[in-house]
Design an enzyme around this catalytic site. Structure first.
Site, PDB file in Angstrom:
ATOM      1  N   ASP A   8      44.266   0.470 -32.763  1.00 31.70           N
ATOM      2  CA  ASP A   8      42.962   0.349 -32.128  1.00 31.70           C
ATOM      3  C   ASP A   8      42.848   1.555 -31.184  1.00 31.70           C
ATOM      4  O   ASP A   8      43.860   2.188 -30.845  1.00 31.70           O
ATOM      5  CB  ASP A   8      42.894  -0.975 -31.362  1.00 31.70           C
ATOM      6  CG  ASP A   8      41.661  -1.063 -30.508  1.00 31.70           C
ATOM      7  OD1 ASP A   8      40.557  -0.848 -31.045  1.00 31.70           O
ATOM      8  OD2 ASP A   8      41.785  -1.332 -29.291  1.00 31.70           O
ATOM      9  N   ASP A  10      40.201   2.029 -28.070  1.00 31.41           N
ATOM     10  CA  ASP A  10      39.901   1.737 -26.661  1.00 31.41           C
ATOM     11  C   ASP A  10      40.923   0.751 -26.091  1.00 31.41           C
ATOM     12  O   ASP A  10      41.019  -0.392 -26.560  1.00 31.41           O
ATOM     13  CB  ASP A  10      38.500   1.119 -26.534  1.00 31.41           C
ATOM     14  CG  ASP A  10      37.406   2.037 -27.064  1.00 31.41           C
ATOM     15  OD1 ASP A  10      37.426   3.227 -26.747  1.00 31.41           O
ATOM     16  OD2 ASP A  10      36.525   1.541 -27.801  1.00 31.41           O
ATOM     17  N   ARG A  48      29.065  -3.138 -30.062  1.00 34.71           N
ATOM     18  CA  ARG A  48      28.176  -2.950 -28.905  1.00 34.71           C
ATOM     19  C   ARG A  48      27.130  -4.067 -28.803  1.00 34.71           C
ATOM     20  O   ARG A  48      26.942  -4.666 -27.741  1.00 34.71           O
ATOM     21  CB  ARG A  48      27.471  -1.591 -29.040  1.00 34.71           C
ATOM     22  CG  ARG A  48      26.813  -1.100 -27.762  1.00 34.71           C
ATOM     23  CD  ARG A  48      26.178   0.270 -28.006  1.00 34.71           C
ATOM     24  NE  ARG A  48      27.106   1.197 -28.637  1.00 34.71           N
ATOM     25  CZ  ARG A  48      26.749   2.268 -29.338  1.00 34.71           C
ATOM     26  NH1 ARG A  48      25.465   2.558 -29.490  1.00 34.71           N
ATOM     27  NH2 ARG A  48      27.648   3.055 -29.904  1.00 34.71           N
TER      28      ARG A  48
HETATM   29  C1  BG6 Z   1      35.630  -1.371 -29.187  1.00 32.40           C
HETATM   30  C2  BG6 Z   1      35.647  -1.802 -27.741  1.00 32.40           C
HETATM   31  O1  BG6 Z   1      36.691  -0.497 -29.411  1.00 32.40           O
HETATM   32  O2  BG6 Z   1      34.402  -0.700 -29.485  1.00 32.40           O
HETATM   33  C3  BG6 Z   1      34.430  -2.648 -27.451  1.00 32.40           C
HETATM   34  O3  BG6 Z   1      36.829  -2.547 -27.496  1.00 32.40           O
HETATM   35  C4  BG6 Z   1      33.166  -1.883 -27.803  1.00 32.40           C
HETATM   36  O4  BG6 Z   1      34.442  -3.010 -26.083  1.00 32.40           O
HETATM   37  C5  BG6 Z   1      33.227  -1.476 -29.269  1.00 32.40           C
HETATM   38  O5  BG6 Z   1      32.010  -2.696 -27.587  1.00 32.40           O
HETATM   39  C6  BG6 Z   1      32.015  -0.663 -29.705  1.00 32.40           C
HETATM   40  O6  BG6 Z   1      32.032   0.581 -29.036  1.00 32.40           O
HETATM   41  P1  BG6 Z   1      30.860   1.635 -29.059  1.00 32.40           P
HETATM   42  O7  BG6 Z   1      31.522   2.890 -28.506  1.00 32.40           O
HETATM   43  O8  BG6 Z   1      30.410   1.792 -30.466  1.00 32.40           O
HETATM   44  O9  BG6 Z   1      29.778   1.117 -28.169  1.00 32.40           O
HETATM   45 MG    MG Z   2      40.711  -2.118 -27.788  1.00 35.26          MG
END
Ligand code: BG6
Ligand code: MG
Length: 212
Positions: A8, A10, A48
């Site tokens: 993963d 984030d 999101r």
């Molecule tokens: C995930 C995060 O990696 O990505 C979530 O853990 C986030 O918190 C999701 O909502 C979507 O991310 P992004 O950058 O497309 O808004």
């Molecule tokens: Mg994560």
């Protein structure tokens, strides 16, 4: 035998989970909606729009689809403002060393992230070319806990799920990994998840599992 590791992004490869928190917190404060770290943990791994729906559960009024789209854009703009400041100096050297060690030992590595900002982050950190495959929010129809993003990553690696470890900081990610038939290694918030096969106190702990 472990042939691949799917990370993963984030909260696993980098601390962008904190930027998600700050951006959602700013949005919630602007709208007068209660939002804390506990609610934030429910957003880990979730797309999101699905994250926004979770936040709006505590709102005192309803929002039209148009308003929701505009709130999601607002959050993403704030979030991307944080991403702009990221450079290779923000990458933990132990993370880079772990990735290189896996590759040296012949283990293929991929990203499996729900984020549509994945490639921006990997580019800013200077590691977009380190991975053998990248599966992200732009490749999928269903975000975690659906296993789709990990299945896409495994397919891009040319590997069976059962031969891959997924490293995750989200409960939704551990569920996705298990539903997809992967070995699930938890780090960060996900270490509390009893469904994880392994618990990592730091990312390099994955080496002893993958190279055993
Ligand atoms: C995930 C995060 O990696 O990505 C979530 O853990 C986030 O918190 C999701 O909502 C979507 O991310 P992004 O950058 O497309 O808004
Ligand atoms: Mg994560």
């Amino acid at each position: 035998m472990v042939q691949g590791v799917i990370f993963d992004l984030d909260g696993v490869i980098c601390s962008t989970d904190e930027f998600h928190y700050l951006a959602w917190k700013a949005l919630a404060d602007k709208e007068g909606i209660p939002f804390d770290r506990e609610t934030n943990n429910l957003l880990r791994g979730v797309s999101r729009m699905a994250s926004l729906e979770i936040i709006l559960r505590k709102a005192t009024r309803s929002y039209s689809e148009e308003e929701k789209a505009s709130l999601a854009d607002y959050k993403n703009e704030l979030y991307r403002g944080y991403l702009k400041q990221m450079t290779p100096a923000d990458l933990d050297p132990n993370v880079l060393k772990t990735l290189h060690t896996l590759k040296e030992k012949g283990v293929r590595i991929a990203i499996g992230s729900s984020s549509k900002n994945t490639k921006t982050i990997l580019t800013n950190l200077g590691i977009i070319d380190v991975f053998d495959a990248i599966a992200d929010g732009n490749d999928i129809h269903h975000s975690k806990p659906d296993p789709e993003v990990f299945l896409v990553a495994a397919k891009k690696l040319g590997l069976e799920p059962s031969s891959c470890i997924v490293v995750e900081d989200a409960f939704a990610g551990i569920e996705a990994a298990k539903r997809g038939g992967f070995v699930a290694a938890a780090i960060g918030d996900a270490i509390k998840d009893p469904d994880a096969d392994y618990v990592l106190s730091t990312l390099s702990d994955v080496l002893s599992i993958a190279l055993a």
